[in-house]
Scaffold this active site. Structure first.
Site, PDB file in Angstrom:
ATOM      1  N   ILE A 225       0.856  -1.184   0.000  1.00 27.52           N
ATOM      2  CA  ILE A 225       0.000   0.000   0.000  1.00 27.52           C
ATOM      3  C   ILE A 225       0.897   1.241   0.000  1.00 27.52           C
ATOM      4  O   ILE A 225       1.716   1.421   0.899  1.00 27.52           O
ATOM      5  CB  ILE A 225      -0.939   0.013   1.220  1.00 27.52           C
ATOM      6  CG1 ILE A 225      -1.866  -1.212   1.180  1.00 27.52           C
ATOM      7  CG2 ILE A 225      -1.765   1.294   1.257  1.00 27.52           C
ATOM      8  CD1 ILE A 225      -2.780  -1.329   2.384  1.00 27.52           C
ATOM      9  N   GLU A 270       2.053  -3.510   5.858  1.00 28.13           N
ATOM     10  CA  GLU A 270       1.134  -3.089   4.792  1.00 28.13           C
ATOM     11  C   GLU A 270       1.395  -3.886   3.522  1.00 28.13           C
ATOM     12  O   GLU A 270       1.006  -3.472   2.431  1.00 28.13           O
ATOM     13  CB  GLU A 270       1.269  -1.586   4.516  1.00 28.13           C
ATOM     14  CG  GLU A 270       2.573  -1.147   3.893  1.00 28.13           C
ATOM     15  CD  GLU A 270       3.663  -0.852   4.904  1.00 28.13           C
ATOM     16  OE1 GLU A 270       4.602  -0.135   4.546  1.00 28.13           O
ATOM     17  OE2 GLU A 270       3.590  -1.333   6.056  1.00 28.13           O
TER      18      GLU A 270
END
Length: 349
Positions: A225, A270
């Site tokens: 991300i 992430e």
């Protein structure tokens, strides 16, 4: 009875997971239990009793099977199927007497309220005694057994059923504990999707599938991300967690609808990884690209619905059935790094 309980519980626990792993589809746990129960009832019917002792054994096994499944099966329709099959197969053996329908009706009622009985131990004991008494009395009248001998055998059968049910509850409790442990080790605590532990196990599964089909392809996708640290620093870690959860659930739902073997895993803070099986390089890139475009419309923060996230994606095909996972990760991670260095929000294959 202990053996029967173990078999039914194993089918309910193991078969759905095996079926899902082999077909990527789900199956109701009650279905294999129902099929096995019908098969057992069929065997009991066609093993024609030779004498009174055989009749007692056959009826006791039949009663035990029906009573146990009445307290375990949550599907009313499937249990009704079991009772209909039981009545149809044994109608002539029971002398076509309407008395034989009474225990079946009572068992149907027990199945309807099985949740209530399972939560109340003493009521469960009373129910077993009453149902056993009615069933064995009916069998005694239909088969014209000696009353005293039948009463002794009936008491032994009911006692055996109570012990068997206690054993069944112990087995179920242990299975539930095992399921919870497997779930916690195989799923990420925050997002609920597959974990790094399952990522490694599933890679071995895919390798086994490629050994059986040398022409098959497996693509490893690594996703990061973009600017996630900035989200944490700007909006706080709770909002960051919300972003992770929203993204993880969305991509999992997206992949679940695909007609090929695939899965998403949280393999870092992430960072997420995806396996795509049986797709060419171009098909894999198209599938991932379609999701990246879809993601641009996903609301990931309820407090800031205007904020969107983008992804950096690296993709690489696994080199054969024997490539070590570490090597496949290193090649794919290099592609991910290239995507980040190229400005993020892109796919590099």
């Amino acid at each position: 009875m202990a053996g029967l309980i173990s078999v039914l519980d194993a089918l309910e626990d193991v078969f759905p997971r095996f079926y899902a792993r082999m077909t990527t589809r789900t199956i109701a746990p009650e279905l294999p239990v129902t099929v096995c129960t019908v098969a057992i009832i069929g065997c009991l019917r066609w093993l024609t009793p030779l004498n009174e002792i055989d009749t007692w054994i056959g009826d006791a096994a039949l009663f035990g099977t029906l009573l146990y499944t009445s307290t375990r099966l949550q599907s009313r329709q499937m249990y009704a199927v079991i009772l209909v099959v039981t009545g149809a197969l044994n109608w002539t053996l029971w002398g076509t007497s309407l008395l034989t329908l009474i225990p079946l009706v009572i068992l149907l009622v027990v199945n309807y309220f099985n949740g209530w009985f399972n939560e109340r131990a003493w009521w469960f004991v009373l129910m077993t005694v009453v149902v056993g008494g009615v069933t064995w009395t009916t069998a005694t009248l239909v088969n014209q057994w000696d009353t005293q001998d039948a009463a002794i055998v009936g008491a032994i059968v009911v006692f055996t059923m109570l012990v068997a049910h206690w054993y069944g509850h112990v087995v179920v409790d242990r299975q539930e504990q095992g399921r919870q442990l497997r779930y916690s080790s195989n799923h990420d605590e925050l997002t609920g999707i597959r974990s790094l532990h399952l990522f490694r196990k599933d890679y071995q599964t895919y390798q086994g599938m490629m050994r059986n089909d040398p022409t098959a392809r497996l693509t490893l996708v690594m996703i990061d991300i973009d600017h996630f640290k900035q989200i944490n620093d700007t909006y706080g870690h709770l909002t960051g967690n919300e972003v992770l959860i929203s993204f993880a659930r969305d991509i999992e739902a997206y992949l679940a609808a695909m007609p090929y073997f695939c899965g998403v895993y949280r393999t870092g803070g992430e960072e997420f990884s995806v396996f795509l099986y049986e797709l060419t390089d171009e098909e894999a890139k198209v599938a991932v690209g379609a999701y990246v475009r879809r993601l641009r419309d996903l609301v990931v923060m309820r407090s800031h619905p205007e904020r969107r996230i983008t992804l950096s994606v690296g993709m690489a095909r696994v080199h054969g059935m024997d490539e070590p996972l570490r090597q496949a990760i290193a090649r794919t991670d290099a592609k991910l790094y290239e995507a980040k260095q190229g400005g993020r929000d892109r796919i590099v294959q």
